[in-house]
Design an enzyme around this catalytic site. Structure first.
Site, PDB file in Angstrom:
ATOM      1  N   ARG A  64       0.831  -1.208   0.000  1.00 32.70           N
ATOM      2  CA  ARG A  64       0.000   0.000   0.000  1.00 32.70           C
ATOM      3  C   ARG A  64       0.869   1.263   0.000  1.00 32.70           C
ATOM      4  O   ARG A  64       0.544   2.252  -0.658  1.00 32.70           O
ATOM      5  CB  ARG A  64      -0.909  -0.011   1.232  1.00 32.70           C
ATOM      6  CG  ARG A  64      -1.850   1.168   1.268  1.00 32.70           C
ATOM      7  CD  ARG A  64      -2.907   1.005   2.353  1.00 32.70           C
ATOM      8  NE  ARG A  64      -3.930   2.021   2.216  1.00 32.70           N
ATOM      9  CZ  ARG A  64      -4.274   2.876   3.198  1.00 32.70           C
ATOM     10  NH1 ARG A  64      -3.666   2.810   4.371  1.00 32.70           N
ATOM     11  NH2 ARG A  64      -5.208   3.773   2.990  1.00 32.70           N
ATOM     12  N   HIS A  68       0.613   4.416  -2.573  1.00 33.42           N
ATOM     13  CA  HIS A  68       0.413   5.789  -2.109  1.00 33.42           C
ATOM     14  C   HIS A  68       1.585   6.688  -2.498  1.00 33.42           C
ATOM     15  O   HIS A  68       1.413   7.889  -2.666  1.00 33.42           O
ATOM     16  CB  HIS A  68       0.181   5.809  -0.595  1.00 33.42           C
ATOM     17  CG  HIS A  68      -1.209   5.418  -0.213  1.00 33.42           C
ATOM     18  ND1 HIS A  68      -1.846   5.890   0.908  1.00 33.42           N
ATOM     19  CD2 HIS A  68      -2.107   4.600  -0.833  1.00 33.42           C
ATOM     20  CE1 HIS A  68      -3.074   5.381   0.973  1.00 33.42           C
ATOM     21  NE2 HIS A  68      -3.241   4.582  -0.058  1.00 33.42           N
ATOM     22  N   VAL A  72       1.069  10.100  -5.729  1.00 33.02           N
ATOM     23  CA  VAL A  72       1.284  11.488  -5.327  1.00 33.02           C
ATOM     24  C   VAL A  72       2.695  11.889  -5.766  1.00 33.02           C
ATOM     25  O   VAL A  72       3.678  11.378  -5.229  1.00 33.02           O
ATOM     26  CB  VAL A  72       1.121  11.656  -3.802  1.00 33.02           C
ATOM     27  CG1 VAL A  72       1.242  13.118  -3.411  1.00 33.02           C
ATOM     28  CG2 VAL A  72      -0.228  11.093  -3.341  1.00 33.02           C
ATOM     29  N   GLY A  74       4.243  10.935  -8.320  1.00 32.09           N
ATOM     30  CA  GLY A  74       4.959   9.811  -8.913  1.00 32.09           C
ATOM     31  C   GLY A  74       5.738   8.991  -7.897  1.00 32.09           C
ATOM     32  O   GLY A  74       5.795   9.318  -6.711  1.00 32.09           O
ATOM     33  N   SER A  78       8.371  10.258  -2.080  1.00 33.20           N
ATOM     34  CA  SER A  78       7.935  11.461  -1.345  1.00 33.20           C
ATOM     35  C   SER A  78       7.122  11.079  -0.113  1.00 33.20           C
ATOM     36  O   SER A  78       7.093  11.824   0.868  1.00 33.20           O
ATOM     37  CB  SER A  78       7.128  12.393  -2.251  1.00 33.20           C
ATOM     38  OG  SER A  78       6.076  11.693  -2.887  1.00 33.20           O
ATOM     39  N   ASN A  93      -2.573   8.674   4.757  1.00 30.25           N
ATOM     40  CA  ASN A  93      -1.327   7.933   4.981  1.00 30.25           C
ATOM     41  C   ASN A  93      -1.053   7.605   6.449  1.00 30.25           C
ATOM     42  O   ASN A  93      -0.024   7.014   6.768  1.00 30.25           O
ATOM     43  CB  ASN A  93      -0.147   8.733   4.402  1.00 30.25           C
ATOM     44  CG  ASN A  93      -0.185   8.752   2.882  1.00 30.25           C
ATOM     45  OD1 ASN A  93      -0.673   7.806   2.259  1.00 30.25           O
ATOM     46  ND2 ASN A  93       0.298   9.819   2.285  1.00 30.25           N
ATOM     47  N   PRO A 160      -7.327   7.681  -4.182  1.00 28.91           N
ATOM     48  CA  PRO A 160      -8.732   7.278  -4.101  1.00 28.91           C
ATOM     49  C   PRO A 160      -9.134   7.036  -2.649  1.00 28.91           C
ATOM     50  O   PRO A 160      -8.301   6.660  -1.826  1.00 28.91           O
ATOM     51  CB  PRO A 160      -8.792   5.987  -4.909  1.00 28.91           C
ATOM     52  CG  PRO A 160      -7.396   5.493  -5.005  1.00 28.91           C
ATOM     53  CD  PRO A 160      -6.480   6.662  -4.820  1.00 28.91           C
ATOM     54  N   HIS A 190      -6.074  -5.610  -2.556  1.00 32.23           N
ATOM     55  CA  HIS A 190      -6.828  -5.826  -1.316  1.00 32.23           C
ATOM     56  C   HIS A 190      -7.028  -7.316  -1.018  1.00 32.23           C
ATOM     57  O   HIS A 190      -7.750  -7.660  -0.085  1.00 32.23           O
ATOM     58  CB  HIS A 190      -8.177  -5.092  -1.376  1.00 32.23           C
ATOM     59  CG  HIS A 190      -8.036  -3.596  -1.298  1.00 32.23           C
ATOM     60  ND1 HIS A 190      -9.088  -2.725  -1.446  1.00 32.23           N
ATOM     61  CD2 HIS A 190      -6.949  -2.805  -1.084  1.00 32.23           C
ATOM     62  CE1 HIS A 190      -8.660  -1.472  -1.325  1.00 32.23           C
ATOM     63  NE2 HIS A 190      -7.365  -1.490  -1.117  1.00 32.23           N
ATOM     64  N   ASP A 237      -9.998  -9.063   2.551  1.00 38.16           N
ATOM     65  CA  ASP A 237     -10.339 -10.273   1.804  1.00 38.16           C
ATOM     66  C   ASP A 237     -10.659 -11.350   2.846  1.00 38.16           C
ATOM     67  O   ASP A 237      -9.780 -12.110   3.273  1.00 38.16           O
ATOM     68  CB  ASP A 237      -9.141 -10.676   0.930  1.00 38.16           C
ATOM     69  CG  ASP A 237      -9.412 -11.935   0.121  1.00 38.16           C
ATOM     70  OD1 ASP A 237     -10.580 -12.342   0.003  1.00 38.16           O
ATOM     71  OD2 ASP A 237      -8.425 -12.502  -0.411  1.00 38.16           O
ATOM     72  N   SER A 240      -8.860 -14.888   3.848  1.00 41.78           N
ATOM     73  CA  SER A 240      -7.573 -15.091   3.173  1.00 41.78           C
ATOM     74  C   SER A 240      -6.721 -13.830   3.222  1.00 41.78           C
ATOM     75  O   SER A 240      -6.126 -13.420   2.232  1.00 41.78           O
ATOM     76  CB  SER A 240      -7.874 -15.546   1.731  1.00 41.78           C
ATOM     77  OG  SER A 240      -6.841 -15.374   0.854  1.00 41.78           O
ATOM     78  N   ASP A 245      -4.045 -14.146  -3.448  1.00 35.64           N
ATOM     79  CA  ASP A 245      -4.766 -15.029  -4.363  1.00 35.64           C
ATOM     80  C   ASP A 245      -5.928 -14.229  -4.946  1.00 35.64           C
ATOM     81  O   ASP A 245      -6.033 -13.034  -4.689  1.00 35.64           O
ATOM     82  CB  ASP A 245      -5.270 -16.268  -3.605  1.00 35.64           C
ATOM     83  CG  ASP A 245      -6.130 -15.895  -2.402  1.00 35.64           C
ATOM     84  OD1 ASP A 245      -6.595 -14.733  -2.310  1.00 35.64           O
ATOM     85  OD2 ASP A 245      -6.343 -16.759  -1.533  1.00 35.64           O
TER      86      ASP A 245
HETATM   87  C1  HEM Z   1      -8.865   1.634  -6.114  1.00 33.88           C
HETATM   88  C2  HEM Z   1      -8.911   2.473  -5.133  1.00 33.88           C
HETATM   89  C3  HEM Z   1      -8.468   2.178  -3.727  1.00 33.88           C
HETATM   90  C4  HEM Z   1      -9.083   2.606  -2.603  1.00 33.88           C
HETATM   91  C5  HEM Z   1     -10.313   3.480  -2.523  1.00 33.88           C
HETATM   92  C6  HEM Z   1      -8.350   2.063  -1.483  1.00 33.88           C
HETATM   93  C7  HEM Z   1      -8.656   2.304  -0.157  1.00 33.88           C
HETATM   94  C8  HEM Z   1      -8.102   1.641   0.907  1.00 33.88           C
HETATM   95  C9  HEM Z   1      -8.488   1.812   2.293  1.00 33.88           C
HETATM   96  C10 HEM Z   1      -9.553   2.779   2.798  1.00 33.88           C
HETATM   97  C11 HEM Z   1      -7.746   0.957   3.031  1.00 33.88           C
HETATM   98  C12 HEM Z   1      -7.792   0.795   4.561  1.00 33.88           C
HETATM   99  C13 HEM Z   1      -6.842   1.806   5.133  1.00 33.88           C
HETATM  100  C14 HEM Z   1      -6.785   1.928   6.614  1.00 33.88           C
HETATM  101  O1  HEM Z   1      -7.395   1.151   7.362  1.00 33.88           O
HETATM  102  O2  HEM Z   1      -6.094   2.856   7.066  1.00 33.88           O
HETATM  103  C15 HEM Z   1      -6.879   0.252   2.134  1.00 33.88           C
HETATM  104  C16 HEM Z   1      -5.960  -0.705   2.507  1.00 33.88           C
HETATM  105  C17 HEM Z   1      -5.086  -1.312   1.635  1.00 33.88           C
HETATM  106  N1  HEM Z   1      -4.897  -0.992   0.306  1.00 33.88           N
HETATM  107 FE1  HEM Z   1      -6.127   0.122  -0.817  1.00 33.88          FE
HETATM  108  N2  HEM Z   1      -7.314   1.314  -1.940  1.00 33.88           N
HETATM  109  C18 HEM Z   1      -7.329   1.361  -3.310  1.00 33.88           C
HETATM  110  C19 HEM Z   1      -6.404   0.776  -4.166  1.00 33.88           C
HETATM  111  C20 HEM Z   1      -5.322   0.059  -3.761  1.00 33.88           C
HETATM  112  C21 HEM Z   1      -4.244  -0.368  -4.622  1.00 33.88           C
HETATM  113  C22 HEM Z   1      -4.128  -0.018  -6.103  1.00 33.88           C
HETATM  114  C23 HEM Z   1      -3.385  -1.085  -3.857  1.00 33.88           C
HETATM  115  C24 HEM Z   1      -2.101  -1.752  -4.240  1.00 33.88           C
HETATM  116  C25 HEM Z   1      -1.855  -2.268  -5.421  1.00 33.88           C
HETATM  117  C26 HEM Z   1      -3.930  -1.109  -2.519  1.00 33.88           C
HETATM  118  C27 HEM Z   1      -3.383  -1.787  -1.453  1.00 33.88           C
HETATM  119  C28 HEM Z   1      -3.913  -1.799  -0.188  1.00 33.88           C
HETATM  120  C29 HEM Z   1      -3.452  -2.704   0.855  1.00 33.88           C
HETATM  121  C30 HEM Z   1      -2.421  -3.787   0.696  1.00 33.88           C
HETATM  122  C31 HEM Z   1      -4.181  -2.371   2.003  1.00 33.88           C
HETATM  123  C32 HEM Z   1      -4.048  -3.009   3.400  1.00 33.88           C
HETATM  124  C33 HEM Z   1      -3.033  -2.231   4.191  1.00 33.88           C
HETATM  125  C34 HEM Z   1      -2.692  -2.846   5.537  1.00 33.88           C
HETATM  126  O3  HEM Z   1      -3.180  -3.911   5.886  1.00 33.88           O
HETATM  127  O4  HEM Z   1      -1.891  -2.224   6.253  1.00 33.88           O
HETATM  128  N3  HEM Z   1      -5.079  -0.382  -2.496  1.00 33.88           N
HETATM  129  N4  HEM Z   1      -7.121   0.701   0.846  1.00 33.88           N
END
Ligand code: HEM
Ligand SMILES: *[C@@H]1O[C@H](CO)[C@@H](O)[C@H](O)[C@H]1NC(C)=O
Ligand SMILES: *[C@@H]1O[C@H](CO)[C@@H](O)[C@H](O)[C@H]1NC(C)=O
Length: 315
Positions: A64, A68, A72, A74, A78, A93, A160, A190, A237, A240, A245
């Protein structure tokens, strides 16, 4: 000519050719450190794996963090710069994890090859290694990114958010050169990690969301009570959370998406066909391809930016 020198020359020529053509990837290449720091990738991998062996949940944090960073200014590290009003201190963040992993890799790389390997490349490699450790497919990471010297907290608004509609998500990805297919396959990130209750709890109570499987609502309510701790974390997820997966997409089909922004990928006709596609075997390979695209967003190369000595401070 020695093999590694030839590879470096190929890289250089590639860089010149793509720069001349004005292409977006600025001639980054997989062999970038093959002469200047041949052990770069193995050092990053061994540090990342040693942390993940102790705590697998960092894999999601690092993946993640890379996303992020790239969205922002690129992929310029940063997000790692610390200080008042930096990206790192911006709301989206605040729950990022894994800074210590990147810092440790940087310290080892500075000892092995001082001033050579950028924090932006370390984070990109660490994200790939985190996916591989969790069970995803591997891919080759083009390197040669340099580190930015600017971090502005308010710019995190290009990221997003959990309430974004498909139209808004699509626009935000398009602004970074990523299409609808990239959006859906990358949202598949996710498949690992967790979300704080505060980002989706209203769907269970005040703004009850009919797109959630009604049989799943009580399960989620048990995990996130109406007035309880909004920082409590729940798997994105279900069933899992540490395995890379495609069950995330099966969960969307069942109405088990956690964030509103996840579930709408199934209900919206513009993204549904891609969710259906990733119920099949294409997911891991196409995720890897889109990760390379994401990793190339607005990168600094050549004489731009710097090679930071410490990832949290500009030189
Ligand atoms: C498509 C739009 C996306 C939205 C709206 C979004 C939003 C979010 C939000 C709200 C969380 C929970 C954050 C928190 O509890 O502080 C999250 C977690 C996460 N996001 Fe996204 N996300 C998006 C795309 C992505 C992308 C593109 C990736 C990576 C390729 C990604 C990877 C992750 C991961 C791995 C977590 C879990 C982080 C953790 O367990 O510490 N997300 N996301
Ligand atoms: C793993 O890291 C997460 C997040 O940093 C933390 O909440 C959890 O307690 C850690 N687990 C272990 C076993 O240390
Ligand atoms: C999402 O929308 C709900 C209302 O439907 C709101 O309570 C919540 O604060 C919003 N979350 C974010 C991160 O904007």
């Amino acid at each position: 000519m020695e093999g590694s020198k030839r590879l470096f020359l190929v890289c250089l020529l590639l860089a010149l050719a793509t720069a001349a053509k004005g292409h977006g990837d600025h001639g980054m290449c997989v062999e970038f450190y093959s002469t200047s720091c041949p052990q770069a990738e193995s050092i990053v991998r061994s540090i990342v794996y040693s942390h993940l062996r102790k705590n697998i949940s960092l894999a999601a944090g690092i993946l993640r963090m890379h996303f992020h960073d790239c969205f922002v200014r690129g992929c310029d590290a940063s997000v790692l710069i610390d200080g008042p009003n930096t990206e790192r201190r911006a709301r989206p963040n605040l729950n990022l994890k894994g800074y210590e992993v990147i810092d440790e890799a940087k310290a080892q790389l500075e000892a092995a090859c001082p001033g050579v390997v950028s924090c932006a490349d370390i984070l990109t490699l660490a994200a790939r290694d985190s996916v591989v450790w969790s069970g995803g497919s591997s891919w080759e990471v083009p390197t040669g990114r340099r580190d930015g010297r600017v971090s502005v907290g308010s710019e995190a608004s290009t990221l997003p958010g959990p309430n974004d509609t498909v139209a808004v998500q699509t626009d935000k990805f398009k602004a970074k050169g990523l299409n609808v297919q990239d959006l859906v396959v990358l949202a598949g990130g996710h498949t690992i990690g967790t979300s704080a209750c505060q980002f989706f709890r209203d769907r269970l109570y005040s703004a009850r969301d009919p797109s959630i499987d009604s049989a799943f609502v009580p399960t989620l309510q048990a995990l996130c009570s109406q007035d309880g701790d909004g920082t409590k974390r729940v798997a994105l997820d279900t069933g899992s959370e540490n395995k890379f997966d495609n069950s995330y997409f099966y969960n969307l089909r069942k109405g088990h998406g956690i964030l509103r922004s996840d579930q709408v990928l199934w209900t919206d006709p513009s993204t549904k066909p891609y969710v259906q596609r990733y119920l099949g075997l294409a997911f891991k390979y196409e995720f890897a391809k889109s990760m390379v695209k994401m990793g190339n967003i607005e990168v600094l190369t050549g004489a731009n930016g710097e090679i930071r000595k410490k990832c949290s401070v500009i030189n």
